[in-house]
Design a protein around this motif. Sequence first.
Motif, PDB file in Angstrom:
ATOM      1  N   LEU A   1       0.658  -1.193   0.198  1.00  8.06           N
ATOM      2  CA  LEU A   1       0.075  -0.102   0.010  1.00  8.06           C
ATOM      3  C   LEU A   1       0.840   1.297   0.051  1.00  8.06           C
ATOM      4  O   LEU A   1       0.851   2.046  -0.759  1.00  8.06           O
ATOM      5  CB  LEU A   1      -0.934   0.079   1.282  1.00  8.06           C
ATOM      6  N   VAL A   2       1.969   1.336   0.900  1.00  9.60           N
ATOM      7  CA  VAL A   2       2.792   2.414   0.773  1.00  9.60           C
ATOM      8  C   VAL A   2       3.495   2.586  -0.442  1.00  9.60           C
ATOM      9  O   VAL A   2       3.496   3.694  -0.928  1.00  9.60           O
ATOM     10  CB  VAL A   2       3.775   2.220   2.059  1.00  9.60           C
ATOM     11  N   ALA A   3       3.933   1.237  -1.255  1.00 11.01           N
ATOM     12  CA  ALA A   3       4.721   1.387  -2.323  1.00 11.01           C
ATOM     13  C   ALA A   3       3.597   2.026  -3.334  1.00 11.01           C
ATOM     14  O   ALA A   3       4.139   2.876  -4.198  1.00 11.01           O
ATOM     15  CB  ALA A   3       5.068  -0.115  -2.756  1.00 11.01           C
TER      16      ALA A   3
ATOM     17  N   GLY B   1       7.772   8.662  -3.305  1.00 14.01           N
ATOM     18  CA  GLY B   1       9.267   8.928  -2.894  1.00 14.01           C
ATOM     19  C   GLY B   1       9.474   7.907  -1.979  1.00 14.01           C
ATOM     20  O   GLY B   1      10.268   7.836  -1.014  1.00 14.01           O
ATOM     21  N   ALA B   2       8.330   6.540  -1.847  1.00 19.26           N
ATOM     22  CA  ALA B   2       8.578   5.499  -0.980  1.00 19.26           C
ATOM     23  C   ALA B   2      10.012   4.719  -1.066  1.00 19.26           C
ATOM     24  O   ALA B   2      10.301   4.166  -0.214  1.00 19.26           O
ATOM     25  CB  ALA B   2       7.471   4.440  -1.199  1.00 19.26           C
ATOM     26  N   GLY B   3      10.588   4.938  -2.456  1.00 20.79           N
ATOM     27  CA  GLY B   3      11.737   4.260  -2.599  1.00 20.79           C
ATOM     28  C   GLY B   3      12.813   4.558  -1.901  1.00 20.79           C
ATOM     29  O   GLY B   3      13.889   4.134  -1.452  1.00 20.79           O
ATOM     30  N   ALA B   4      12.624   5.897  -1.066  1.00 21.50           N
ATOM     31  CA  ALA B   4      13.758   6.399  -0.153  1.00 21.50           C
ATOM     32  C   ALA B   4      13.906   5.691   1.085  1.00 21.50           C
ATOM     33  O   ALA B   4      14.783   5.652   1.826  1.00 21.50           O
ATOM     34  CB  ALA B   4      13.351   7.900   0.323  1.00 21.50           C
ATOM     35  N   LEU B   5      12.753   4.710   1.501  1.00 21.17           N
ATOM     36  CA  LEU B   5      12.864   3.848   2.440  1.00 21.17           C
ATOM     37  C   LEU B   5      13.910   2.803   2.506  1.00 21.17           C
ATOM     38  O   LEU B   5      14.164   2.478   3.432  1.00 21.17           O
ATOM     39  CB  LEU B   5      11.640   3.339   2.702  1.00 21.17           C
TER      40      LEU B   5
ATOM     41  N   VAL C   1       9.426  -2.452   5.178  1.00 21.94           N
ATOM     42  CA  VAL C   1      10.279  -1.396   4.602  1.00 21.94           C
ATOM     43  C   VAL C   1      10.823  -2.030   3.239  1.00 21.94           C
ATOM     44  O   VAL C   1      11.036  -1.328   2.304  1.00 21.94           O
ATOM     45  CB  VAL C   1      11.351  -1.407   5.530  1.00 21.94           C
ATOM     46  N   VAL C   2      11.202  -3.024   3.413  1.00 24.64           N
ATOM     47  CA  VAL C   2      11.504  -3.730   2.026  1.00 24.64           C
ATOM     48  C   VAL C   2      10.691  -3.594   0.867  1.00 24.64           C
ATOM     49  O   VAL C   2      10.882  -3.160  -0.373  1.00 24.64           O
ATOM     50  CB  VAL C   2      12.419  -5.201   2.297  1.00 24.64           C
ATOM     51  N   VAL C   3       9.576  -4.076   1.174  1.00 27.41           N
ATOM     52  CA  VAL C   3       8.243  -4.054   0.143  1.00 27.41           C
ATOM     53  C   VAL C   3       8.043  -2.847  -0.170  1.00 27.41           C
ATOM     54  O   VAL C   3       7.820  -2.293  -1.373  1.00 27.41           O
ATOM     55  CB  VAL C   3       7.209  -4.819   0.673  1.00 27.41           C
ATOM     56  N   ALA C   4       8.081  -1.721   0.698  1.00 28.46           N
ATOM     57  CA  ALA C   4       7.600  -0.347   0.288  1.00 28.46           C
ATOM     58  C   ALA C   4       8.682   0.276  -0.587  1.00 28.46           C
ATOM     59  O   ALA C   4       8.516   1.065  -1.337  1.00 28.46           O
ATOM     60  CB  ALA C   4       7.359   0.642   1.641  1.00 28.46           C
ATOM     61  N   ALA C   5      10.033   0.033  -0.187  1.00 31.80           N
ATOM     62  CA  ALA C   5      11.259   0.561  -0.881  1.00 31.80           C
ATOM     63  C   ALA C   5      11.493  -0.005  -2.001  1.00 31.80           C
ATOM     64  O   ALA C   5      11.885   0.737  -3.165  1.00 31.80           O
ATOM     65  CB  ALA C   5      12.456   0.373   0.196  1.00 31.80           C
ATOM     66  N   VAL C   6      11.212  -1.427  -2.593  1.00 24.03           N
ATOM     67  CA  VAL C   6      11.512  -1.904  -3.599  1.00 24.03           C
ATOM     68  C   VAL C   6      10.461  -1.925  -4.584  1.00 24.03           C
ATOM     69  O   VAL C   6      10.811  -1.791  -5.785  1.00 24.03           O
ATOM     70  CB  VAL C   6      12.039  -3.440  -3.432  1.00 24.03           C
TER      71      VAL C   6
END
Length: 253
Positions: free
Chosen positions: A25-27, A32-36, A213-218
């Motif tokens: 959901l965040v992704a 800018g979620a990739g900044a995570l 964090v991994v799912v949201a960032a990737v």
Amino acid sequence: MRSVRDALEEQQIAVYFAAVAVGVLVALTLPGAGALEAAINPALALMLFATFLQVPLAELRQALANLRFLIALLTANFIVIPLVVGLLFQLVPDNPLIQFGVLLVLLTPCIDYVVTFAYLGRADARLLLAATPALLIVQMLLLPGYLHLFLGESATGLVRTGPFVHAFLWIIALPLMLAGLMQLGAARVAAVGHAVGVLGVLPVPATALVLLVVVAAVGPRLGDAAGAAVRVAPVYIAFAVVAPLIGWMMARL
């Protein structure tokens, strides 16, 4: 706190699925979620610290002396599994980047996750914890050879030792040292012992945080690669079915 920890461990699968769902959901919704991505290593370090804190580190020397376990572990990871990967590799699309990614995932098991899930699954996490340096060192030594075997000359220069060393020092060694110091302090200072007890609830939430964090960032970085990821999914599913059977057979042997 023990009741809270037990409840979290009993519901850990639901917690992890929820964390992945929130990460997706965040992704999808947060620009800018990739900044995570910068938070992945700290989250991993927290997860390992929480796990190490629950493992009696004073007993690691005894675990290291278990040669039968180490031989089984190294044989399964670095002889039997590569043979299985060689068979599954025939199903991977003929794209060097996709092939490289698949080989990294299947040939170099994520050591930090292994220890955490072994603990949460009530396996003997002490043995795996004692074996982490050996696993990492053998990975570093053998991965270039494996990649050359599977990819040929195109694998030259794809692997650098720096990230491996960095990961070991900051994600494994430092949390391990801090956990050891806290365990020593807990035996001498009541307040530290109480803190260790309170922190006992962290393994499941910390693991969920890593997944989120991994799912949201990737996720935002997949883009056009999403189709390729779907095409290799059967390879990962087959591996997930076969690998536990191999582990069981190696343990029996």
